[in-house]
Design an enzyme around this catalytic site. Structure first.
Site, short mmCIF file in Angstrom:
data_model
loop_
_atom_site.label_atom_id
_atom_site.label_comp_id
_atom_site.label_asym_id
_atom_site.label_seq_id
_atom_site.Cartn_x
_atom_site.Cartn_y
_atom_site.Cartn_z
N ASP A 77 0.91 -1.04 -0.01
CA ASP A 77 -0.09 -0.06 0.05
C ASP A 77 0.90 1.10 -0.18
O ASP A 77 1.31 1.64 1.08
CB ASP A 77 -0.89 0.02 1.29
CG ASP A 77 -1.80 1.23 1.34
OD1 ASP A 77 -1.42 2.16 0.86
OD2 ASP A 77 -3.06 1.07 1.60
N TRP A 102 5.69 -4.23 7.49
CA TRP A 102 4.51 -5.05 7.16
C TRP A 102 4.86 -6.12 6.64
O TRP A 102 5.49 -6.20 5.40
CB TRP A 102 3.56 -4.09 6.39
CG TRP A 102 2.34 -4.91 5.82
CD1 TRP A 102 2.05 -5.57 4.57
CD2 TRP A 102 1.08 -5.02 6.72
NE1 TRP A 102 0.76 -6.20 4.65
CE2 TRP A 102 0.15 -5.97 5.85
CE3 TRP A 102 0.45 -4.85 8.00
CZ2 TRP A 102 -1.07 -6.21 6.27
CZ3 TRP A 102 -0.77 -5.13 8.26
CH2 TRP A 102 -1.70 -5.91 7.68
N ASP A 121 8.66 0.76 4.21
CA ASP A 121 8.78 2.16 3.70
C ASP A 121 9.95 2.75 3.47
O ASP A 121 10.83 2.42 4.35
CB ASP A 121 7.73 3.16 4.43
CG ASP A 121 6.27 2.60 4.39
OD1 ASP A 121 5.95 1.73 3.43
OD2 ASP A 121 5.51 3.16 5.22
N TRP A 153 4.87 3.33 7.92
CA TRP A 153 5.90 2.62 8.49
C TRP A 153 7.10 3.38 8.95
O TRP A 153 7.83 2.92 9.63
CB TRP A 153 6.15 1.22 8.00
CG TRP A 153 5.08 0.63 7.56
CD1 TRP A 153 4.39 0.28 6.53
CD2 TRP A 153 3.97 -0.10 8.54
NE1 TRP A 153 3.25 -0.47 6.48
CE2 TRP A 153 3.26 -0.71 7.70
CE3 TRP A 153 4.05 0.05 10.11
CZ2 TRP A 153 2.03 -1.44 8.46
CZ3 TRP A 153 2.87 -0.83 10.46
CH2 TRP A 153 1.78 -1.44 9.84
N TYR A 162 7.65 10.00 4.63
CA TYR A 162 7.32 8.58 3.49
C TYR A 162 7.67 8.99 2.23
O TYR A 162 7.15 9.82 1.50
CB TYR A 162 5.78 8.00 3.76
CG TYR A 162 5.75 7.40 2.83
CD1 TYR A 162 6.32 5.93 2.60
CD2 TYR A 162 4.63 7.30 1.64
CE1 TYR A 162 5.92 4.85 1.75
CE2 TYR A 162 4.27 6.50 0.59
CZ TYR A 162 5.07 5.46 0.67
OH TYR A 162 4.77 4.38 -0.18
N THR A 165 7.78 2.43 -0.99
CA THR A 165 7.94 1.25 -0.27
C THR A 165 8.50 0.03 -1.26
O THR A 165 8.39 0.06 -2.34
CB THR A 165 6.17 0.75 -0.35
OG1 THR A 165 5.43 1.53 0.61
CG2 THR A 165 6.23 -0.54 0.71
N1 ABN Z 1 3.10 2.20 4.13
C1 ABN Z 1 2.70 3.26 3.12
C2 ABN Z 1 1.81 4.32 3.50
C3 ABN Z 1 2.60 5.40 3.97
C4 ABN Z 1 1.73 6.56 4.46
C5 ABN Z 1 0.41 6.33 4.42
C6 ABN Z 1 -0.23 5.49 3.76
C7 ABN Z 1 0.52 4.23 3.48
#
Ligand code: ABN
Length: 175
Positions: A77, A102, A121, A153, A162, A165
């Site tokens: 995600d 995750w 992430d 994460w 972030y 991923t």
């Molecule tokens: N794990 C990725 C992510 C980052 C920020 C918000 C949602 C998903």
């Protein structure tokens, strides 16, 4: 002589009087050899370091690696690091792996096996905003937050920003 010296002397004399050299050697060898029998049954996380098995060392194309449909991305995600200056497994320059990850189980249609994949992430730069995926294999909606994968994460890192991923292969799932 203080009490510690007297105790130590007493202790050493007691051992000297009550043990033979052969007995001492037997005890030492048991200490050395014993763990060799116990270690193989201890739960050591070998899978985390073993990397993918030979059959999973496939050679996906660039198009596959940039597609949310690629099998190892089943729990991603976020943005695929492959499209953001990194690779499927490595973070882009200037970012670092999240301390928290995750973990998912993805089915490889090429060999019919299931593999454990950890999704880290990459943290430290603004969101990459390319190759966005919202795969949910093994995940649950947000109200079941322990099983929800739509989470940043980077929360365990110094820099919470972030970027993208990565999907790191841990190894096959053995039943
Ligand atoms: N794990 C990725 C992510 C980052 C920020 C918000 C949602 C998903």
């Amino acid at each position: 002589m203080n009490w510690l010296d007297r105790c130590s002397e007493h202790f050493v004399r007691h051992i000297a009087c009550n043990s033979s050299r052969r007995g001492f050697l037997i005890k030492v060898s048991k200490l050395i050899v014993g763990p060799a029998f116990i270690m193989p049954v201890l739960p050591i996380a070998r899978a985390a370091h073993a990397g993918p098995p030979d059959e999973a060392r496939e050679h996906p194309t660039d198009t596959e690696l940039a597609s949310c449909e690629y099998w190892r991305y089943c729990g991603v995600d976020g943005f695929l690091c492959h499209c953001c200056g990194g690779t499927a497994e490595s973070c882009p320059p200037g970012t670092e792996y999240s301390q928290v990850a995750w973990v998912g189980t993805c089915h490889n249609p090429k060999d019919g096996k299931d593999y454990m994949v950890s999704y880290h992430d990459c943290c430290g730069r603004t969101a990459c905003d390319r190759c966005s995926c919202a795969n949910e294999e093994g995940a649950r909606p947000g109200y079941a937050f322990f099983r929800f994968n739509g989470v940043n994460w980077c929360v365990g890192n110094k820099n919470l920003m972030y970027n993208c991923t990565v999907s790191r292969m841990l190894g096959p799932v053995t039943k």
